[in-house]
Design an enzyme around this catalytic site. Structure first.
Site, short mmCIF file in Angstrom:
data_model
loop_
_atom_site.label_atom_id
_atom_site.label_comp_id
_atom_site.label_asym_id
_atom_site.label_seq_id
_atom_site.Cartn_x
_atom_site.Cartn_y
_atom_site.Cartn_z
N ASP A 173 -3.20 2.97 -5.90
CA ASP A 173 -2.11 2.86 -4.90
C ASP A 173 -2.00 1.68 -3.98
O ASP A 173 -1.22 1.32 -2.95
CB ASP A 173 -2.39 4.00 -3.94
CG ASP A 173 -3.47 3.76 -2.79
OD1 ASP A 173 -4.37 2.98 -3.17
OD2 ASP A 173 -3.23 4.49 -1.90
N GLU A 174 -2.68 0.36 -4.56
CA GLU A 174 -2.38 -0.79 -3.77
C GLU A 174 -2.19 -2.35 -4.79
O GLU A 174 -3.00 -2.18 -5.69
CB GLU A 174 -3.08 -0.90 -2.52
CG GLU A 174 -4.86 -1.09 -2.89
CD GLU A 174 -5.46 -1.23 -1.69
OE1 GLU A 174 -5.35 -2.40 -1.14
OE2 GLU A 174 -6.20 -0.49 -1.30
N ASP A 226 0.87 -1.06 0.03
CA ASP A 226 0.07 -0.19 0.20
C ASP A 226 0.83 1.22 0.14
O ASP A 226 1.73 1.54 0.90
CB ASP A 226 -0.82 0.04 1.15
CG ASP A 226 -2.04 1.01 1.19
OD1 ASP A 226 -2.45 1.51 0.33
OD2 ASP A 226 -2.33 1.60 2.45
MG MG Z 1 -2.37 4.19 0.19
#
Ligand code: MG
Length: 398
Positions: A141-142, A8
């Site tokens: 974003d992950e 993350d």
């Molecule tokens: Mg994040």
């Protein structure tokens, strides 16, 4: 034995902004509102400080005083993300910018720049794929990464490989991330939160009692606020308390499949593979109105927008070769309350008229006395219909 990582990125949007505006680090800052118009600040600097020629290379030199403040914002935009120093004033995602301005007027306001975030998103994922090719994209974003077959992926339970990925991403982008490594996705997702920011957490099967069971049930990805409230009603607050319940007891109260899943989750069991090519779960289109619209007073306008959203979703489905069976709507009212309704039909469809008809039925099941600021149409329970159809994007008005 599998080793699965969840990665993350730390405060992703804000961190990307800090790469070009390092002078804003540590300040209360919100990202939200309209699209970026490039070089706006540079143009203003050239007018107000003509003794120096400002160019796009000078972004890091723009004086902090030159950035727009939340208090000067006028409009209907909402916050996409807020930095920690801004959150301390009670400002948070999805809040209207003008409301946020009353709580934290001095916060720096930056417009959302999705193009830039996507560029960095691609960059960090490319770094990962070069090192560990089995990667599941979970959004901007992950990601999940399967370490199992990567040479050295087992060393120190995955910590060595996680460190290499973290360092390689930082070298390539200047961004930090947090990584959890565990026997499966469920535990890896929880582990990535243990050591934020820029942390690595390694969880083994034997850590279940010490690391996982003391956590609140909400930490399990898949236990939402409603399920959590019901669990609390039975006195189950922590994952350990959930694990202590019989599988049959949970199934009797939460349904056979969700009850069984709750039991497995509490015991850290999850055999979902890391899926390298993710299929979309649903497709949707939505729009925020220029001004609030009322179902009666603005009927014609609203109806036209509604029809267009249905046509756009239908075009998206056909273009990508899908049809869906659940048709739903989403509304945000003028007081920011949100409501969704959906219905599931007999046969899959990608037909805008059919979608419009059922979405219209959903609309009849919500409060239409309140003005609305956002309307969305969604089609879920998708199946692949085979070859994607080429649809000209002429109706992409938004
Ligand atoms: Mg994040």
């Amino acid at each position: 034995m599998r080793r699965i990582a969840h990665l993350d990125m730390d405060a992703f949007y804000a961190s990307v902004e800090w790469l070009r505006y390092p002078q804003l680090k540590g300040l209360p800052m919100v990202i939200g509102g309209g699209r970026r118009r490039d070089d706006e600040l540079i143009a203003r600097l050239n007018i107000e400080q003509p003794e120096h020629v400002w160019t796009a290379d000078d972004l890091a030199l723009i004086p902090v005083d030159f950035f727009p403040r939340l208090k000067d914002y006028v409009g209907r935009g909402v916050i996409t993300t807020a930095t920690y120093p801004a959150r301390q004033f009670g400002v948070g995602s999805a809040m209207g910018l003008m409301k946020a301005a009353r709580l934290c007027p001095q916060a720096i306001l930056l417009p959302v720049d999705f193009d830039e975030y996507r560029r960095y998103s691609r960059a960090f994922k490319d770094v990962i794929r070069d090192i560990a090719p089995v990667m599941e994209d979970r959004g901007v974003d992950e990601v999940y990464i399967d370490f199992t077959d990567v040479p050295g992926g087992e060393r120190e339970g995955g910590r060595v490989l996680a460190r290499l990925i973290q360092k390689s991403i930082f070298d390539a982008t200047g961004l930090t991330c947090s990584i959890g490594v565990a026997p499966n996705k469920l535990l890896a997702k929880m582990a990535s939160e243990f050591n934020k920011p820029n942390g690595i957490s390694v969880v083994h099967e034997g850590d279940l009692q010490t690391l996982i069971w003391p956590l609140p049930c909400r930490k399990i990805n898949g236990i939402g606020p409603k399920a959590d409230a019901r669990l609390q009603g039975y006195g189950i607050r922590f994952i350990g308390e959930l694990a202590a319940r019989e599988r049959a007891w949970l199934a009797a109260r939460f349904g056979k499949s969700y009850g069984a899943w709750l039991h497995d989750a509490a015991w850290g069991r999850d055999d979902r593979p890391v899926a390298t090519e993710s299929e979309p779960v649903s497709m949707s289109r939505e729009t925020t109105f220029e001004r609030d619209l009322h179902a009666v007073r603005d009927r014609a306008e609203l109806s036209a927008i509604f029809t267009r959203l249905c046509q756009q979703v239908a075009a998206d489905l056909r273009r990508k070769g899908y049809a869906g069976r659940t048709i739903g709507i989403k509304i945000t009212y003028d007081n920011f309350a949100k409501v969704t309704r959906d219905r599931t039909i007999e046969t899959h469809t990608a037909d805008s008229v059919v979608i419009r008809r059922h979405a219209g039925q959903c609309l009849k099941r919500v409060d239409l006395t309140r003005a609305m600021r956002l309307l969305g149409v969604r089609v879920g329970k998708l199946i692949k219909t085979g070859a994607a159809v080429v649809v000209p994007p002429s109706d992409d008005l938004f």
